[in-house]
Design an enzyme around this catalytic site. Sequence first.
Site, PDB file in Angstrom:
ATOM      1  N   ASN A   1      53.090  36.337  67.948  1.00  0.00           N
ATOM      2  CA  ASN A   1      53.322  36.433  66.693  1.00  0.00           C
ATOM      3  C   ASN A   1      53.247  37.752  65.816  1.00  0.00           C
ATOM      4  O   ASN A   1      54.022  38.105  65.041  1.00  0.00           O
ATOM      5  CB  ASN A   1      52.117  35.504  65.945  1.00  0.00           C
ATOM      6  CG  ASN A   1      52.183  35.331  64.582  1.00  0.00           C
ATOM      7  OD1 ASN A   1      53.265  34.524  64.032  1.00  0.00           O
ATOM      8  ND2 ASN A   1      51.722  36.007  63.690  1.00  0.00           N
TER       9      ASN A   1
ATOM     10  N   ASP B   1      44.474  53.617  50.279  1.00  0.00           N
ATOM     11  CA  ASP B   1      45.467  53.471  51.441  1.00  0.00           C
ATOM     12  C   ASP B   1      44.864  54.126  52.559  1.00  0.00           C
ATOM     13  O   ASP B   1      44.789  55.274  52.814  1.00  0.00           O
ATOM     14  CB  ASP B   1      46.685  53.964  51.117  1.00  0.00           C
ATOM     15  CG  ASP B   1      47.854  53.679  52.297  1.00  0.00           C
ATOM     16  OD1 ASP B   1      47.466  53.645  53.502  1.00  0.00           O
ATOM     17  OD2 ASP B   1      48.960  53.282  51.987  1.00  0.00           O
TER      18      ASP B   1
ATOM     19  N   HIS C   1      45.183  44.921  65.402  1.00  0.00           N
ATOM     20  CA  HIS C   1      46.212  44.194  66.022  1.00  0.00           C
ATOM     21  C   HIS C   1      47.371  44.279  65.405  1.00  0.00           C
ATOM     22  O   HIS C   1      48.831  43.989  66.139  1.00  0.00           O
ATOM     23  CB  HIS C   1      45.955  43.016  66.388  1.00  0.00           C
ATOM     24  CG  HIS C   1      45.964  41.974  65.093  1.00  0.00           C
ATOM     25  ND1 HIS C   1      45.837  40.564  65.220  1.00  0.00           N
ATOM     26  CD2 HIS C   1      46.013  42.209  63.801  1.00  0.00           C
ATOM     27  CE1 HIS C   1      46.078  40.059  64.022  1.00  0.00           C
ATOM     28  NE2 HIS C   1      45.989  40.904  63.154  1.00  0.00           N
TER      29      HIS C   1
END
Length: 348
Positions: free
Chosen positions: A305, A239, A258
């Site tokens: 989005n 991770d 992003h």
Amino acid sequence: MAEHLSQSELDYPFKLLEYFNGFRVSKVIFSACELGVFDLLLKSQEAMSAQRVAQELGTSVDGMERLLDALVGLEILEVERAEGTAFYSSTDVANLYLAKGSAKSLHDMIVYRSQTIYPLWNNMVDAIREGKNQYEKTFGLPSDDVFQAIYRSEEEMLKFMGLMNSSWVLDGHDVVTAFNLSRFQRIVDLGGCTGALANEMARAYPASSITVFDLPEVVEAAQKHYSQEDNRVAFQSGDFFRGEIPSADLYVLARIVHDWSEEKCLALLKKIYETCQPGGGVLLVEALLFENKRGPLMVQIFSLNMLVQAEGKERSPSEYTNMLNKSGFRDVQVCRTGKSYDAILAIR
């Protein structure tokens, strides 16, 4: 709007009506993909009547004929009439990008957009009002952990992985060759998902070793469901927010930054900088806004989005450069590919 739409639009709003109908056009293509229209036509190798297509796919004849005619109107299918019957066949574009069997198939991307992104966009008004993603309203899921929502089941995780795989089959070569990366011997693709971009890296830079670093469940699914074309691509579980990252000469963050707030992005970039040796670097792959934020239109839509689906947004080159500089990186270079995604290379 007054600057860009022609004066004739005042007489009759052709362009606005085209925009209004955009969602219907999307659903025509989405529905055909989900029903298997393009796969059937490619497999048949001959033109088929609406009745035969309907019979093969288990649909109504009337509904299928309307769908096929709309696809002809979109120039995705072709039609010929013989003895009063219409016979439909695929165009080369449909065979290449819309049928599952093609090496450049975007089928998985289309399914994800239809079944996940499209429902989320139904709650765009709430996303704008609230300034946060809409997983809770759309799917009844907590919205505070984005990827827990995205990976809420193995089926949903595989849909998302299919989306990412389709993206790099289409755009991978252009972004990995935007700069000459041959000097970097050890490359780690953080959040590399199926390994599709890593495979493009391996093809472009055969002397480099490539490692895909992603969550354990993603790595397991990638190795189970996606064949790896190059044995120089390795997988490692972890991770990148919570744990250590492997050492490398170049780190790749492709459509990762992003997703997140600037605070989380800076934390990740600083971790990369601290792990990186002098002369090493980071490659960001993102869709770049213009500096004045007035386009490109698709990137502006991508940014919306991110609002409805994630925590982040699309950014301009200077915004990415600023984050990289704050993290310690210098010598930032930007390359616009002219396609969906662009590349930024920064060196420690």
